[in-house]
Design a protein around this motif. Structure first.
Motif, PDB file in Angstrom:
ATOM      1  N   LEU A 139      -4.827  -8.693   0.355  1.00  0.00           N
ATOM      2  CA  LEU A 139      -4.725  -6.678  -0.207  1.00  0.00           C
ATOM      3  C   LEU A 139      -5.546  -7.065  -2.241  1.00  0.00           C
ATOM      4  O   LEU A 139      -6.017  -8.232  -1.887  1.00  0.00           O
ATOM      5  N   GLY A 140      -5.608  -5.550  -1.581  1.00  0.00           N
ATOM      6  CA  GLY A 140      -6.452  -5.775  -2.923  1.00  0.00           C
ATOM      7  C   GLY A 140      -8.231  -4.321  -2.999  1.00  0.00           C
ATOM      8  O   GLY A 140      -9.262  -4.702  -1.767  1.00  0.00           O
ATOM      9  N   GLY A 141      -9.072  -4.755  -3.744  1.00  0.00           N
ATOM     10  CA  GLY A 141     -10.511  -3.742  -3.220  1.00  0.00           C
ATOM     11  C   GLY A 141     -10.419  -2.766  -2.845  1.00  0.00           C
ATOM     12  O   GLY A 141      -9.167  -2.065  -2.516  1.00  0.00           O
ATOM     13  N   GLU A 142     -10.933  -2.666  -1.585  1.00  0.00           N
ATOM     14  CA  GLU A 142     -10.899  -1.369  -0.374  1.00  0.00           C
ATOM     15  C   GLU A 142     -10.393  -2.070   0.454  1.00  0.00           C
ATOM     16  O   GLU A 142      -9.632  -1.314   1.508  1.00  0.00           O
ATOM     17  N   ALA A 143      -9.516  -3.066   0.571  1.00  0.00           N
ATOM     18  CA  ALA A 143      -8.444  -3.272   1.907  1.00  0.00           C
ATOM     19  C   ALA A 143      -7.522  -2.795   1.932  1.00  0.00           C
ATOM     20  O   ALA A 143      -6.718  -2.494   0.897  1.00  0.00           O
ATOM     21  N   ARG A 144      -6.927  -1.872   3.139  1.00  0.00           N
ATOM     22  CA  ARG A 144      -5.792  -0.758   3.249  1.00  0.00           C
ATOM     23  C   ARG A 144      -4.883  -2.234   4.334  1.00  0.00           C
ATOM     24  O   ARG A 144      -5.221  -2.669   5.335  1.00  0.00           O
ATOM     25  N   LEU A 145      -3.541  -1.686   3.793  1.00  0.00           N
ATOM     26  CA  LEU A 145      -3.005  -2.285   4.765  1.00  0.00           C
ATOM     27  C   LEU A 145      -2.514  -1.336   6.132  1.00  0.00           C
ATOM     28  O   LEU A 145      -2.220  -0.555   5.835  1.00  0.00           O
ATOM     29  N   ASP A 146      -2.680  -2.484   7.394  1.00  0.00           N
ATOM     30  CA  ASP A 146      -1.680  -2.242   8.326  1.00  0.00           C
ATOM     31  C   ASP A 146      -0.215  -2.533   8.155  1.00  0.00           C
ATOM     32  O   ASP A 146      -0.051  -3.530   9.250  1.00  0.00           O
ATOM     33  N   LEU A 147       0.680  -1.205   8.399  1.00  0.00           N
ATOM     34  CA  LEU A 147       1.504  -1.711   8.325  1.00  0.00           C
ATOM     35  C   LEU A 147       2.744  -2.540   9.314  1.00  0.00           C
ATOM     36  O   LEU A 147       3.489  -3.038   9.611  1.00  0.00           O
ATOM     37  N   ILE A 148       2.530  -1.534  10.048  1.00  0.00           N
ATOM     38  CA  ILE A 148       3.158  -1.722  11.919  1.00  0.00           C
ATOM     39  C   ILE A 148       2.405  -3.021  12.065  1.00  0.00           C
ATOM     40  O   ILE A 148       3.405  -3.980  12.793  1.00  0.00           O
ATOM     41  N   ALA A 149       1.167  -3.621  12.185  1.00  0.00           N
ATOM     42  CA  ALA A 149       1.089  -5.027  12.078  1.00  0.00           C
ATOM     43  C   ALA A 149       0.730  -5.748  11.842  1.00  0.00           C
ATOM     44  O   ALA A 149       1.347  -6.831  12.470  1.00  0.00           O
ATOM     45  N   THR A 150       1.629  -5.286  10.488  1.00  0.00           N
ATOM     46  CA  THR A 150       1.943  -6.954   9.180  1.00  0.00           C
ATOM     47  C   THR A 150       3.138  -6.864   9.927  1.00  0.00           C
ATOM     48  O   THR A 150       4.020  -7.916  10.036  1.00  0.00           O
ATOM     49  N   LEU A 151       4.361  -5.725  10.532  1.00  0.00           N
ATOM     50  CA  LEU A 151       5.682  -6.293  11.158  1.00  0.00           C
ATOM     51  C   LEU A 151       5.065  -6.595  11.638  1.00  0.00           C
ATOM     52  O   LEU A 151       6.504  -7.715  12.568  1.00  0.00           O
ATOM     53  N   ARG A 152       4.427  -6.798  12.677  1.00  0.00           N
ATOM     54  CA  ARG A 152       4.873  -7.256  14.322  1.00  0.00           C
ATOM     55  C   ARG A 152       4.108  -8.937  14.148  1.00  0.00           C
ATOM     56  O   ARG A 152       5.004  -9.433  14.420  1.00  0.00           O
ATOM     57  N   ALA A 153       3.844  -8.844  13.288  1.00  0.00           N
ATOM     58  CA  ALA A 153       3.316 -10.594  12.665  1.00  0.00           C
ATOM     59  C   ALA A 153       4.451 -11.025  11.728  1.00  0.00           C
ATOM     60  O   ALA A 153       5.146 -12.314  12.240  1.00  0.00           O
ATOM     61  N   ALA A 154       6.125 -10.098  10.989  1.00  0.00           N
ATOM     62  CA  ALA A 154       6.547 -11.180  10.659  1.00  0.00           C
ATOM     63  C   ALA A 154       7.972 -10.909  11.108  1.00  0.00           C
ATOM     64  O   ALA A 154       8.813 -12.050  11.306  1.00  0.00           O
ATOM     65  N   ALA A 155       8.467 -10.215  12.156  1.00  0.00           N
ATOM     66  CA  ALA A 155       8.821 -10.053  13.191  1.00  0.00           C
ATOM     67  C   ALA A 155       9.574 -11.637  13.761  1.00  0.00           C
ATOM     68  O   ALA A 155      10.552 -12.057  13.816  1.00  0.00           O
ATOM     69  N   PRO A 156       8.282 -12.011  14.325  1.00  0.00           N
ATOM     70  CA  PRO A 156       8.792 -13.762  15.629  1.00  0.00           C
ATOM     71  C   PRO A 156       9.598 -14.330  14.265  1.00  0.00           C
ATOM     72  O   PRO A 156      10.359 -15.595  14.295  1.00  0.00           O
ATOM     73  N   TRP A 157       9.252 -14.094  13.323  1.00  0.00           N
ATOM     74  CA  TRP A 157       9.894 -15.155  11.727  1.00  0.00           C
ATOM     75  C   TRP A 157      10.565 -15.379  11.371  1.00  0.00           C
ATOM     76  O   TRP A 157      11.531 -15.714  10.787  1.00  0.00           O
TER      77      TRP A 157
END
Length: 587
Positions: free
Chosen positions: A352-370
């Motif tokens: 994150l930082g600058g113009e980057a915007r978080l994709d919340l749903i994709a972030t949650l999907r990446a974190a869920a298996p762990w």
């Protein structure tokens, strides 16, 4: 009951386009996965709605195709993690993608002309792999230049052209769902003789079709037509239908006309009369055999293709539009990835930082298996997110194009050249909004070059600037090339995709310092051409001399530009030429 007459009756003229489209729908209903689908060239209207409705009726109790948006993401298309089910179960739960759900039942793709090459590749990989299916694309492009990706078109058998069909021509389907169901059951028992296969392959070659899938799809269309005709073996009628529906619209060249033998030629080919003193011999057994039904004259399928070839095919091939159509080009510039705006792309890991915007749903999907592992490691409850899980939104952004004319305004013929350049610029500006292009004009004469029209889309401003354009004097070619390169580089820094069109006879007589002298002027022009080539900016040099000049051709080679001799360039021809060459030079 279906019979061959309804298939054999497909003739042009009269152009029974709706009957042809209905036959394509019936064949696709018989063998949808084998035929790959159909790409309908039609904007929203009664004809398109009726075709889709007839197809849904013809497939009977088979599952209807699913609808797919053209900007679909990879996770929705290919499948991924079911976030809510994974968090609830505490283990990864697979969520099927649209391609997996549509296996065997098909997809409908609206606005197929906006589909990307990446989407076409993913669909093809799914069809060749675990999820074979088919696609009904809706090509809603405003012009022939807006077309779906070539990789997608190559996998489809049919391309019904439904634009301009009035409601009065929308006759009922020639087949019933019961007939299609019966044909689908007969399809595995249908055979296509080798002679029919060879004829279809030869026809594809004669039409200049490079794809190996085209004759394969034509053979499958002939099998489906045979099943509809309640027959077991494909013959002339089915091969001719497959040529018209599958091969004709793919044609890359006009088939050659075969001259018939004259009576004199036939007399020369006839064997000499037998000698009366020679006893008659029994003819070989093969001479008494009659041709089988599958024997197809080599020119018969070509005649069927000629009957349905578009009348402007040759003009399109000469104008170079076939390449633009095959790529789905819209005349826009190169594409880039943006973090703020454009068409959505699949999210990627990032910070994150600058113009980057978080994709919340994709972030949650990446974190869920762990989550179970992290909770055991930390002893904490709740949702545990780490920086490695962050997914950043990305977008595809198409840059605008910048067409820059660099015009030789020197000499006695300058007014004619400038008049054609004015017309070409105005034609380009009139189409600039649709093509997302900007146009600029530089003229060189006397002892230097001048920016007559900065990059603009304004037709009113262009006419006002072009109205008082002067001409005459020497030819400072080096100054014109350097100023064109400077404007192109400035456009590139502004995020545009520049393209340079230089109109000159290549004979310079004014050096870069403004001093006369042909040898030094040509040396300066060559150095400027090499500097322009080093920038990597695509260009075309249009030789406007009464006869093609070797100096202009040599200069274009130094520029790394395409050379075109066009001594009598009209505004329409010049505009079309620059547009086609700029597309060919696009990344």
């Amino acid at each position: 009951m279906p019979d061959g007459s309804r298939i054999e009756g497909l003739t042009r003229p009269p152009a029974e386009v709706w009957e042809e489209a209905g036959l394509a729908a019936a064949l696709l209903a018989v063998d949808p996965v084998g035929l790959g689908g159909a790409m309908l060239r039609a904007r929203p209207g009664p004809a398109r709605d009726r075709w889709l409705s007839d197809y849904r009726t013809l497939i009977g109790d088979q599952p209807a195709p699913l609808r797919m948006p053209p900007a679909i993401g990879d996770e929705r298309l290919l499948g991924g993690l079911d976030l809510s089910a994974t968090l609830t179960a505490g283990r990864p739960v697979h969520l099927p993608g649209l391609l997996e759900m549509a296996a065997g039942r098909g997809l409908i793709l609206p606005m197929a002309e906006r589909a990307t090459a990446g989407l076409a590749a993913r669909i093809g990989a799914a069809w060749d792999g675990p999820w074979p299916g088919y696609l009904i694309g809706l090509d809603e492009g405003a012009s022939t230049e807006e077309a779906p990706p070539a990789a997608l078109m190559d996998r489809m058998a049919f391309r019904p052209m439904l634009d301009g069909i009035a409601m009065a021509a929308l006759a009922p389907s020639a087949f019933t769902p019961e007939e299609v169901t019966a044909a689908r059951a007969r399809l595995p028992d249908v055979t296509v003789p080798p002679d029919v296969v060879d004829a279809l392959i030869a026809t594809a070659a004669a039409l200049g079709i490079p794809s190996l899938r085209a004759p394969l799809l034509a053979v499958r269309a002939a099998r489906a037509a045979t099943a509809l005709s309640e027959s077991d073996t494909a013959g002339e009628i089915e091969a001719r239908l497959a040529t018209q529906l599958v091969l004709a619209w793919r044609a890359r060249q006009m088939p050659e006309q075969v001259e018939e033998d004259t009576p004199d030629d036939r007399a020369q080919d006839d064997p000499p009369p037998p000698d009366p003193d020679t006893p008659p011999q029994d003819s070989p057994e093969t001479d008494t055999e009659t041709p089988t039904e599958a024997d197809i004259p080599p020119d018969l399928l070509l005649e069927a293709a000629r009957a349905v070839l578009p009348p402007d095919l040759l003009a399109k091939l000469l104008a170079g539009n076939s390449r633009a159509t095959s790529q789905g080009s819209t005349g826009a510039g190169e594409e880039s990835v943006s973090l703020r705006r454009g068409r959505p792309l699949a999210s990627r890991p990032g910070r994150l930082g600058g113009e980057a915007r978080l994709d919340l749903i994709a972030t949650l999907r990446a974190a869920a298996p762990w989550q179970p592992l992290r909770r055991r490691q930390t002893g904490k409850a709740g949702l545990l997110i780490r920086p490695d899980d962050f997914r950043i939104r990305r977008f595809r952004r198409t840059k605008e194009s910048a067409l820059i004319f660099v015009v030789d305004a020197s000499g006695s013929s300058a007014m004619a050249r400038l008049a054609e350049a004015k017309g070409a610029v105005e034609l380009m500006l009139a189409d600039a909004y649709k093509r997302r292009e900007q146009v600029g004009l530089i003229a060189f004469r006397g002892d230097g070059a001048e920016v007559i029209l900065p990059l603009t889309k304004s037709l009113v401003q262009a006419k006002r600037r072009l109205g008082g354009l002067p001409g005459g004097g020497g030819t400072p070619l080096a100054s014109g090339l350097l100023m064109g390169a400077e404007m192109a580089l400035s456009a590139r820094r502004a995020g545009l995709t520049p393209f340079l069109a230089v109109l000159t006879d290549g004979r310079a007589n004014i050096g870069r310092d403004g001093q006369p002298g042909r040898p030094q002027a040509m040396e300066d022009a060559t150095a400027a051409a090499r500097a322009l080539r080093a920038t990597g900016i695509p260009a075309v040099l249009i030789d406007t001399a009464n006869r093609p000049q070797r100096s202009a051709e040599s200069l274009s080679a130094e520029m790394g530009a395409r050379y075109v001799a066009l001594p009598r360039a009209g505004a329409q021809e010049l505009s079309a030429l620059v547009q086609n060459v700029s597309k060919d030079s696009a990344p």
